[in-house]
Design a protein around this motif. Structure first.
Motif, mmCIF file in Angstrom:
data_model
loop_
_atom_site.group_PDB
_atom_site.id
_atom_site.type_symbol
_atom_site.label_atom_id
_atom_site.label_comp_id
_atom_site.label_asym_id
_atom_site.label_seq_id
_atom_site.Cartn_x
_atom_site.Cartn_y
_atom_site.Cartn_z
ATOM 1 N N THR A 198 66.307 19.231 28.390
ATOM 2 C CA THR A 198 67.210 19.080 29.523
ATOM 3 C C THR A 198 67.378 17.578 29.794
ATOM 4 O O THR A 198 66.594 16.753 29.299
ATOM 5 N N GLN A 199 68.357 17.243 30.592
ATOM 6 C CA GLN A 199 68.552 15.835 30.941
ATOM 7 C C GLN A 199 67.320 15.281 31.653
ATOM 8 O O GLN A 199 66.892 14.162 31.387
ATOM 9 N N ALA A 200 66.734 16.074 32.536
ATOM 10 C CA ALA A 200 65.531 15.625 33.248
ATOM 11 C C ALA A 200 64.384 15.369 32.275
ATOM 12 O O ALA A 200 63.651 14.383 32.421
ATOM 13 N N GLN A 201 64.246 16.229 31.279
ATOM 14 C CA GLN A 201 63.198 16.027 30.268
ATOM 15 C C GLN A 201 63.471 14.789 29.436
ATOM 16 O O GLN A 201 62.550 14.026 29.132
ATOM 17 N N ARG A 202 64.737 14.568 29.068
ATOM 18 C CA ARG A 202 65.091 13.355 28.300
ATOM 19 C C ARG A 202 64.813 12.103 29.117
ATOM 20 O O ARG A 202 64.282 11.121 28.593
ATOM 21 N N ASP A 203 65.179 12.145 30.399
ATOM 22 C CA ASP A 203 64.924 10.996 31.273
ATOM 23 C C ASP A 203 63.429 10.715 31.384
ATOM 24 O O ASP A 203 62.994 9.566 31.320
ATOM 25 N N PHE A 204 62.641 11.786 31.566
ATOM 26 C CA PHE A 204 61.185 11.636 31.666
ATOM 27 C C PHE A 204 60.631 11.061 30.363
ATOM 28 O O PHE A 204 59.778 10.162 30.376
ATOM 29 N N PHE A 205 61.132 11.545 29.224
ATOM 30 C CA PHE A 205 60.661 11.039 27.927
ATOM 31 C C PHE A 205 61.013 9.565 27.759
ATOM 32 O O PHE A 205 60.180 8.769 27.325
ATOM 33 N N GLU A 206 62.232 9.183 28.100
ATOM 34 C CA GLU A 206 62.637 7.780 27.964
ATOM 35 C C GLU A 206 61.805 6.867 28.864
ATOM 36 O O GLU A 206 61.390 5.790 28.451
ATOM 37 N N PHE A 207 61.579 7.307 30.095
ATOM 38 C CA PHE A 207 60.727 6.533 30.989
ATOM 39 C C PHE A 207 59.310 6.475 30.418
ATOM 40 O O PHE A 207 58.664 5.428 30.432
ATOM 41 N N GLY A 208 58.834 7.596 29.898
ATOM 42 C CA GLY A 208 57.511 7.658 29.283
ATOM 43 C C GLY A 208 57.358 6.710 28.116
ATOM 44 O O GLY A 208 56.289 6.121 27.920
ATOM 45 N N LYS A 209 58.422 6.558 27.332
ATOM 46 C CA LYS A 209 58.367 5.603 26.214
ATOM 47 C C LYS A 209 58.119 4.190 26.722
ATOM 48 O O LYS A 209 57.313 3.452 26.149
ATOM 49 N N SER A 210 58.793 3.813 27.799
ATOM 50 C CA SER A 210 58.609 2.462 28.323
ATOM 51 C C SER A 210 57.200 2.280 28.889
ATOM 52 O O SER A 210 56.592 1.218 28.725
ATOM 53 N N VAL A 211 56.680 3.317 29.529
ATOM 54 C CA VAL A 211 55.304 3.250 30.040
ATOM 55 C C VAL A 211 54.330 3.145 28.877
ATOM 56 O O VAL A 211 53.398 2.333 28.889
ATOM 57 N N PHE A 212 54.540 3.965 27.854
ATOM 58 C CA PHE A 212 53.679 3.937 26.672
ATOM 59 C C PHE A 212 53.659 2.543 26.050
ATOM 60 O O PHE A 212 52.596 2.009 25.744
ATOM 61 N N GLU A 213 54.822 1.948 25.875
ATOM 62 C CA GLU A 213 54.896 0.618 25.265
ATOM 63 C C GLU A 213 54.129 -0.415 26.090
ATOM 64 O O GLU A 213 53.507 -1.310 25.533
ATOM 65 N N LYS A 214 54.174 -0.251 27.403
ATOM 66 C CA LYS A 214 53.461 -1.191 28.268
ATOM 67 C C LYS A 214 51.949 -0.994 28.175
ATOM 68 O O LYS A 214 51.212 -1.961 27.967
ATOM 69 N N ILE A 215 51.489 0.243 28.329
ATOM 70 C CA ILE A 215 50.036 0.438 28.354
ATOM 71 C C ILE A 215 49.396 0.253 26.989
ATOM 72 O O ILE A 215 48.256 -0.203 26.904
ATOM 73 N N ILE A 216 50.120 0.565 25.932
ATOM 74 C CA ILE A 216 49.522 0.464 24.600
ATOM 75 C C ILE A 216 49.286 -0.998 24.215
ATOM 76 O O ILE A 216 48.462 -1.298 23.358
ATOM 77 N N SER A 217 49.974 -1.904 24.887
ATOM 78 C CA SER A 217 49.761 -3.330 24.605
ATOM 79 C C SER A 217 48.567 -3.886 25.379
ATOM 80 O O SER A 217 48.181 -5.035 25.169
ATOM 81 N N GLU A 218 47.975 -3.070 26.244
ATOM 82 C CA GLU A 218 46.807 -3.500 27.020
ATOM 83 C C GLU A 218 45.614 -3.697 26.084
ATOM 84 O O GLU A 218 45.252 -2.791 25.335
ATOM 85 N N THR A 219 45.028 -4.882 26.121
ATOM 86 C CA THR A 219 43.935 -5.202 25.197
ATOM 87 C C THR A 219 42.558 -5.200 25.848
ATOM 88 O O THR A 219 41.560 -5.320 25.152
ATOM 89 N N SER A 220 42.507 -5.061 27.155
ATOM 90 C CA SER A 220 41.225 -5.088 27.862
ATOM 91 C C SER A 220 40.474 -3.768 27.691
ATOM 92 O O SER A 220 40.964 -2.702 28.090
ATOM 93 N N ALA A 221 39.284 -3.840 27.123
ATOM 94 C CA ALA A 221 38.466 -2.637 26.990
ATOM 95 C C ALA A 221 38.184 -2.042 28.363
ATOM 96 O O ALA A 221 38.151 -0.823 28.528
ATOM 97 N N LYS A 222 38.023 -2.885 29.362
ATOM 98 C CA LYS A 222 37.760 -2.419 30.730
ATOM 99 C C LYS A 222 38.895 -1.517 31.217
ATOM 100 O O LYS A 222 38.646 -0.471 31.819
ATOM 101 N N PHE A 223 40.134 -1.901 30.962
ATOM 102 C CA PHE A 223 41.275 -1.072 31.361
ATOM 103 C C PHE A 223 41.157 0.325 30.771
ATOM 104 O O PHE A 223 41.324 1.328 31.461
ATOM 105 N N TRP A 224 40.879 0.398 29.486
ATOM 106 C CA TRP A 224 40.824 1.696 28.810
ATOM 107 C C TRP A 224 39.621 2.508 29.270
ATOM 108 O O TRP A 224 39.721 3.724 29.428
ATOM 109 N N ILE A 225 38.507 1.857 29.513
ATOM 110 C CA ILE A 225 37.328 2.576 30.007
ATOM 111 C C ILE A 225 37.597 3.099 31.417
ATOM 112 O O ILE A 225 37.294 4.258 31.729
ATOM 113 N N ASP A 226 38.162 2.259 32.265
ATOM 114 C CA ASP A 226 38.468 2.680 33.639
ATOM 115 C C ASP A 226 39.472 3.836 33.678
ATOM 116 O O ASP A 226 39.477 4.613 34.630
ATOM 117 N N ASN A 227 40.315 3.926 32.676
ATOM 118 C CA ASN A 227 41.358 4.959 32.629
ATOM 119 C C ASN A 227 41.100 6.022 31.567
ATOM 120 O O ASN A 227 42.020 6.726 31.158
#
Length: 92
Positions: free
Chosen positions: A46-75
């Protein structure tokens, strides 16, 4: 970022034990993203699912670049969907 291309993950920072632990945590998020991307590519969304996926891609790209082990442990208990929902709240 093209979801079909391999992702070169940045090097983690932290102690050797932290890094070893966080590699599997981060890999879980990568695996979740590719599972969702495969689903999105092979199913009618659905359009809502596509929108959620596109937003999710941008979130994924941001968090996956996080290099702090502390960030990943905390989350470590967060799923990709948790990260996306939190980002949506912050952008509301």
């Amino acid at each position: 970022m093209d979801t079909l291309t391999a992702i070169k993950l940045p090097v983690m920072t932290g102690t050797p034990k932290q890094i070893a632990w966080t590699e599997s945590i981060r890999q879980s998020i990568v695996d979740q993203f590719f599972a969702v991307a495969d689903y999105a590519r092979t199913h009618e969304l659905t359009q809502a699912q596509r929108d959620f996926f596109e937003f999710g891609k941008s979130v994924f790209e941001k968090i996956i670049s996080e290099t702090s082990a502390k960030f990943w442990i905390d989350n470590r208990f967060n799923t990709l969907k948790d990260f996306v929902n939190e980002a949506k709240k912050e952008n509301a």
